[in-house]
Scaffold this active site. Structure first.
Site: not given
Ligand code: GUN
Length: 298
Positions: A68, A112, A135
Site C-alpha cells: 500500500k 490494518q 477503508d
Molecule cells: N485486512 C485485510 N484486508 C484489509 C483491508 O482492506 N483493510 C484493512 N484495514 N485491513 C485489512
C-alpha cells in the site's frame, strides 16, 4: 448466447481470453490517480498523505501494508507508518488515532486488520474520523453505502464491482450474484455494491448447506474462502460448480479458491490469483485516499 463485453476504445481489453486482467485495470486506475494527484497538488499546494497502523506481527499485514505504501508513493501520495507491539492496549491505539484525526497534514488513516484480541475492532474503526476513513469501514461510511454512495467504500469489494463495471457488467438486472463470504471487509459491503447495480444477491458461508446448488445458479460468482494453504490443496470451486458463461471472481490469497485453468474454459471470464482482485484492492485504496484528501481540502 453471446454476451458482448463493452470496453474502453483503443485500450487493451480488461477481459482477454476469458481472463479478467486485474493488474492491467489496476495500473490504468493508478495512472489516473497519479494524474489527479498532480492536478490537486498544484491547486492546493499540499500533498495527500496516508498513515497506516499495524498492531502486532502478523506477517500478511506487513506485506500488504508495504504494498500500500509503495503504490501510494508511486502515485504521489505521501505515507507514514506506525508499528505498535502486539501487547499494545486499546487506549494506546485510540490515543494515536485521536492524534492522527487532529493532524491536518494526514488525509487517510488505515488500521490494518486483524487486531490482537485485547483490542475491540469496532471501537477502533468507529474512532477514525469518517472523512479520513480510507477503508470505508466506519459507521458513517457504511451508512453512505446503504444509500448508494460509494465514494469511500471498502477497497476489496469496490475493486470487484469496478472490474465488473469495466467489462460492461455495470447493470446486473436479472443477474444472480452469489458471494461466498460474510466478512465485514468483503461479503457485507459487497452486498450493497451489487444491489446498487441491481443484482439479485445470495450470500453463502461456512454454515451454508449444499454450496454447489447456489454456485451453479450464479451469473456472478465471488469466492473468498481462502483456506487453501498450498498449491497442492484441492480447489473449493471446481468446474462442475460453475455456470456456463458466468463471471467468476477469486478473492482468496495467496492460493486462489478457484480451479482457474479449467473454469476459464467454461466461464465468460475469471480472475487470476495473483493478478486479479489483489491489485484492484490497492488501486481502490489510492482512489479513496485522493477522495478523502479532496473532500478535506475543499
Ligand atoms: N485486512 C485485510 N484486508 C484489509 C483491508 O482492506 N483493510 C484493512 N484495514 N485491513 C485489512
Amino acid at each position: 448466447m453471446v454476451i458482448k463485453l463493452t470496453e474502453e476504445k483503443e485500450l487493451k481489453p480488461i477481459c482477454e481470453d476469458h481472463v479478467i486482467k486485474g493488474r492491467r485495470l489496476s495500473n490504468r486506475l493508478r495512472k489516473e490517480v497519479k494524474v489527479e494527484v498532480e492536478k490537486l497538488v498544484q491547486k492546493h499546494g499540499v500533498s495527500p498523505k496516508l498513515v497506516t497502523i499495524i498492531v502486532g506481527e502478523d506477517p500478511g499485514s506487513q506485506i500488504y501494508v508495504k504494498m500500500k505504501h509503495k503504490a501510494s508513493n508511486k502515485a504521489g501520495i505521501l505515507s507514514d507508518h506506525h508499528d505498535l507491539p502486539g501487547t499494545a492496549s486499546q487506549e494506546e491505539l485510540l490515543e494515536l488515532i485521536v492524534k492522527l484525526n487532529e493532524d491536518k497534514t494526514v488525509h487517510g488513516i488505515l488500521v490494518q486488520l486483524p487486531l490482537p484480541k485485547q483490542i475491540d475492532e469496532k471501537t477502533i474503526i468507529s474512532a477514525i474520523d469518517p472523512l479520513k476513513d480510507v477503508d470505508g469501514f466506519s459507521p458513517a461510511n457504511v451508512y453512505h453505502l446503504f444509500y448508494g454512495e460509494e465514494d469511500l467504500s471498502a477497497a476489496t469489494p469496490h475493486g470487484i464491482v469496478t472490474m465488473l463495471d469495466r467489462i460492461g457488467w455495470d447493470d446486473l438486472s436479472g443477474k444472480h450474484a452469489v458471494v461466498i463470504n460474510r466478512s465485514n471487509i468483503v461479503g457485507k459491503p459487497l452486498i450493497m455494491l451489487l444491489l446498487n447495480r441491481n443484482a439479485t444477491v445470495t450470500i453463502c458461508h461456512s454454515r451454508t448447506k449444499d454450496l454447489p446448488s447456489f454456485t451453479r445458479q450464479a451469473d456472478v460468482l465471488v469466492s473468498a474462502i481462502g483456506r487453501r494453504t498450498d498449491e497442492n490443496d484441492p480447489f473449493f470451486i471446481t468446474e462442475d460448480m460453475v455456470k456456463e458463461g458466468s463471471v467468476v471472481i477469486d478473492v482468496a490469497t495467496p492460493h486462489g479458491d478457484v480451479d482457474f485453468e479449467k473454469i476459464k474454459q467454461k466461464a465468460l471470464c475469471v480472475t487470476p490469483v495473483p493478478g486479479g482482485v489483489g491489485p484492484m484492492t490497492i488501486a481502490m485504496l489510492l482512489k479513496n485516499v485522493v477522495a478523502a484528501y479532496s473532500t478535506q481540502l475543499s
